[in-house]
Motif scaffolding. Structure first.
Motif, PDB file in Angstrom:
ATOM      1  N   PRO A  40       0.873  -0.713  -0.411  1.00 46.48           N
ATOM      2  CA  PRO A  40       0.245   0.094  -0.255  1.00 46.48           C
ATOM      3  C   PRO A  40       0.903   0.920  -0.019  1.00 46.48           C
ATOM      4  N   ARG A  41       0.356   2.413  -0.483  1.00 47.89           N
ATOM      5  CA  ARG A  41       1.143   3.512  -0.856  1.00 47.89           C
ATOM      6  C   ARG A  41       0.945   4.559   0.596  1.00 47.89           C
ATOM      7  N   ALA A  42      -0.618   4.536   0.996  1.00 49.24           N
ATOM      8  CA  ALA A  42      -0.811   5.088   2.201  1.00 49.24           C
ATOM      9  C   ALA A  42      -1.613   4.102   2.709  1.00 49.24           C
ATOM     10  N   MET A  43      -0.963   4.529   4.865  1.00 51.00           N
ATOM     11  CA  MET A  43      -1.976   4.045   5.812  1.00 51.00           C
ATOM     12  C   MET A  43      -3.385   4.743   6.170  1.00 51.00           C
ATOM     13  N   VAL A  44      -4.537   4.556   7.026  1.00 46.57           N
ATOM     14  CA  VAL A  44      -5.247   5.526   6.649  1.00 46.57           C
ATOM     15  C   VAL A  44      -5.497   5.544   8.351  1.00 46.57           C
ATOM     16  N   ILE A  45      -6.023   6.071   9.541  1.00 49.14           N
ATOM     17  CA  ILE A  45      -5.976   5.938  10.454  1.00 49.14           C
ATOM     18  C   ILE A  45      -7.770   6.340  10.437  1.00 49.14           C
ATOM     19  N   ALA A  46      -8.825   5.536  10.310  1.00 47.86           N
ATOM     20  CA  ALA A  46      -9.866   6.522  11.100  1.00 47.86           C
ATOM     21  C   ALA A  46     -11.065   5.816  11.958  1.00 47.86           C
ATOM     22  N   CYS A  47     -11.689   6.351  11.792  1.00 50.03           N
ATOM     23  CA  CYS A  47     -13.122   5.976  13.308  1.00 50.03           C
ATOM     24  C   CYS A  47     -13.749   4.855  12.826  1.00 50.03           C
ATOM     25  N   CYS A  48     -14.290   3.747  13.638  1.00 49.35           N
ATOM     26  CA  CYS A  48     -14.900   2.761  13.761  1.00 49.35           C
ATOM     27  C   CYS A  48     -16.778   2.929  13.143  1.00 49.35           C
ATOM     28  N   ASP A  49     -16.865   4.451  13.487  1.00 50.03           N
ATOM     29  CA  ASP A  49     -18.369   5.147  12.560  1.00 50.03           C
ATOM     30  C   ASP A  49     -18.586   3.807  10.934  1.00 50.03           C
ATOM     31  N   SER A  50     -19.545   3.341  11.483  1.00 48.15           N
ATOM     32  CA  SER A  50     -20.271   2.249   9.743  1.00 48.15           C
ATOM     33  C   SER A  50     -20.389   3.541   8.893  1.00 48.15           C
ATOM     34  N   ARG A  51     -20.461   4.728   9.450  1.00 53.23           N
ATOM     35  CA  ARG A  51     -20.703   5.658   7.857  1.00 53.23           C
ATOM     36  C   ARG A  51     -19.824   6.407   7.370  1.00 53.23           C
ATOM     37  N   VAL A  52     -18.269   6.089   7.731  1.00 55.98           N
ATOM     38  CA  VAL A  52     -17.111   6.354   7.425  1.00 55.98           C
ATOM     39  C   VAL A  52     -16.489   4.674   6.546  1.00 55.98           C
ATOM     40  N   ASP A  53     -16.934   5.012   5.231  1.00 53.50           N
ATOM     41  CA  ASP A  53     -16.232   4.178   4.269  1.00 53.50           C
ATOM     42  C   ASP A  53     -14.675   4.703   3.399  1.00 53.50           C
ATOM     43  N   VAL A  54     -13.532   4.659   4.078  1.00 52.32           N
ATOM     44  CA  VAL A  54     -12.275   5.419   3.431  1.00 52.32           C
ATOM     45  C   VAL A  54     -11.762   4.398   2.344  1.00 52.32           C
ATOM     46  N   ALA A  55     -12.277   3.331   1.593  1.00 51.96           N
ATOM     47  CA  ALA A  55     -12.426   2.484   0.794  1.00 51.96           C
ATOM     48  C   ALA A  55     -12.797   3.484  -0.233  1.00 51.96           C
ATOM     49  N   GLN A  56     -14.367   3.864  -0.459  1.00 55.59           N
ATOM     50  CA  GLN A  56     -14.937   4.588  -0.694  1.00 55.59           C
ATOM     51  C   GLN A  56     -14.536   6.180  -1.465  1.00 55.59           C
ATOM     52  N   ILE A  57     -14.918   6.649   0.337  1.00 51.53           N
ATOM     53  CA  ILE A  57     -13.786   8.393  -0.063  1.00 51.53           C
ATOM     54  C   ILE A  57     -13.267   8.287  -1.046  1.00 51.53           C
ATOM     55  N   PHE A  58     -11.633   7.885  -0.955  1.00 52.79           N
ATOM     56  CA  PHE A  58     -10.660   7.165  -1.698  1.00 52.79           C
ATOM     57  C   PHE A  58     -10.342   6.830  -2.846  1.00 52.79           C
ATOM     58  N   GLY A  59     -11.466   6.047  -3.015  1.00 56.19           N
ATOM     59  CA  GLY A  59     -11.816   5.289  -4.040  1.00 56.19           C
ATOM     60  C   GLY A  59     -10.951   4.244  -5.072  1.00 56.19           C
ATOM     61  N   ASP A  61      -8.714   0.924  -4.580  1.00 52.90           N
ATOM     62  CA  ASP A  61      -9.062  -0.283  -4.774  1.00 52.90           C
ATOM     63  C   ASP A  61      -8.552  -1.274  -3.404  1.00 52.90           C
ATOM     64  N   SER A  62      -8.690  -2.237  -3.713  1.00 53.09           N
ATOM     65  CA  SER A  62      -7.728  -3.632  -2.953  1.00 53.09           C
ATOM     66  C   SER A  62      -6.824  -3.380  -3.357  1.00 53.09           C
ATOM     67  N   GLY A  63      -5.642  -3.500  -1.878  1.00 56.93           N
ATOM     68  CA  GLY A  63      -4.081  -3.479  -1.981  1.00 56.93           C
ATOM     69  C   GLY A  63      -3.502  -1.856  -1.637  1.00 56.93           C
ATOM     70  N   GLU A  64      -4.607  -1.181  -2.295  1.00 59.86           N
ATOM     71  CA  GLU A  64      -4.271  -0.036  -1.877  1.00 59.86           C
ATOM     72  C   GLU A  64      -3.597   1.185  -1.180  1.00 59.86           C
ATOM     73  N   LEU A  65      -4.951   0.810   0.398  1.00 62.04           N
ATOM     74  CA  LEU A  65      -4.467   1.626   1.128  1.00 62.04           C
ATOM     75  C   LEU A  65      -4.412   0.511   2.716  1.00 62.04           C
ATOM     76  N   PHE A  66      -3.641   0.759   3.804  1.00 62.86           N
ATOM     77  CA  PHE A  66      -3.161  -0.064   4.640  1.00 62.86           C
ATOM     78  C   PHE A  66      -4.212   1.026   5.712  1.00 62.86           C
ATOM     79  N   ILE A  67      -5.656   0.639   6.161  1.00 64.51           N
ATOM     80  CA  ILE A  67      -6.061   0.702   6.540  1.00 64.51           C
ATOM     81  C   ILE A  67      -6.561   0.817   8.454  1.00 64.51           C
ATOM     82  N   HIS A  68      -6.489   1.454   9.733  1.00 63.91           N
ATOM     83  CA  HIS A  68      -6.794   0.639  10.833  1.00 63.91           C
ATOM     84  C   HIS A  68      -7.859   1.909  11.899  1.00 63.91           C
ATOM     85  N   ARG A  69      -8.889   1.137  12.236  1.00 63.70           N
ATOM     86  CA  ARG A  69      -9.815   1.619  12.664  1.00 63.70           C
ATOM     87  C   ARG A  69     -10.301   1.508  13.978  1.00 63.70           C
ATOM     88  N   ASN A  70     -10.315   3.169  14.564  1.00 61.71           N
ATOM     89  CA  ASN A  70     -10.267   2.418  16.348  1.00 61.71           C
ATOM     90  C   ASN A  70     -11.758   3.920  16.481  1.00 61.71           C
TER      91      ASN A  70
END
Length: 215
Positions: A40-59, A61-70
């Protein structure tokens, strides 16, 4: 494990739908990801909130973002005391093993965790003050941000505290030696963003302006 039950039927149906469409149309890509590992080129630390879809927001694909939610997209200060540190472990892996080039902290509007912190600090959420409250002790990370907001007296304290959750996490990231070194070497950049759920807006922190501005 007698307490574990089969998946709900609606999730099983959705899985089969994904398997027959998205996966089937991109099977070669998934096999490549499985064989070559993730880069992945980037890591995104986001909230667990079900309304925040990181992959959709940044368009992404699988393998592009390393996502951690809390809860409330928080990063604790560097503190290798031997206890469990899910967020710190994710940051360490992203920076030292995956060598991501960008690390994004993504906050959002109407954050329940941030509101809980505000209510707790205002004395309106005694249940979060209890030593047994996992949420309350996690939101202690944001207490310094609450104090800054309280002193500033903004018109919208909850929105200001959502921004502070992002800034506090960015400050805490720089207490990790491997993050600080990577930033100093120019191989890692930190970014702070805030998503307006209802309006689909995205703002990022502009250090020159000292505030969040639309992207």
């Amino acid at each position: 494990m007698q307490d574990v039950r089969p998946l709900p039927h609606y999730l099983i149906q959705r899985y089969h739908g994904w398997r027959a469409t998205t996966y089937a149309e991109n099977a070669a890509w998934y096999r490549r990801l499985a064989g070559e590992g993730q880069h992945p080129r980037a890591m995104v630390i986001a909230c667990c909130d079900s309304r925040v879809d990181v992959a959709q927001i940044f368009g992404a694909d699988s393998g592009e973002l390393f996502i951690h939610r809390n809860v409330a997209n928080l990063v604790p200060p560097y503190d290798p005391d031997g206890d469990y540190h899910g967020t710190s472990a994710a940051v360490e892996y992203a920076v030292t093993a995956l060598k991501v080039a960008h690390l994004v902290v993504l906050g959002h509007s109407n954050c329940g965790g941030v509101k809980g912190c505000h209510d707790m600090c205002e004395g309106h959420a005694p249940e979060l003050e209890a030593s047994t409250s996992f949420v309350g002790r996690w939101m202690d990370i944001l207490r310094p941000g609450y104090k800054r907001v309280k002193e500033a007296g903004p018109a919208d304290p909850l929105r200001a505290l959502e921004n502070e959750a992002v800034l506090t996490s960015l400050e805490n990231l720089m207490t990790f030696p491997f993050v600080r070194d990577a930033v100093a070497e120019g191989v890692l950049s930190l970014h702070g963003c805030w998503n307006d759920i209802g309006h689909g807006g995205l703002e990022h922190y502009d250090r020159k302006e000292g505030t969040f501005v639309p992207v």
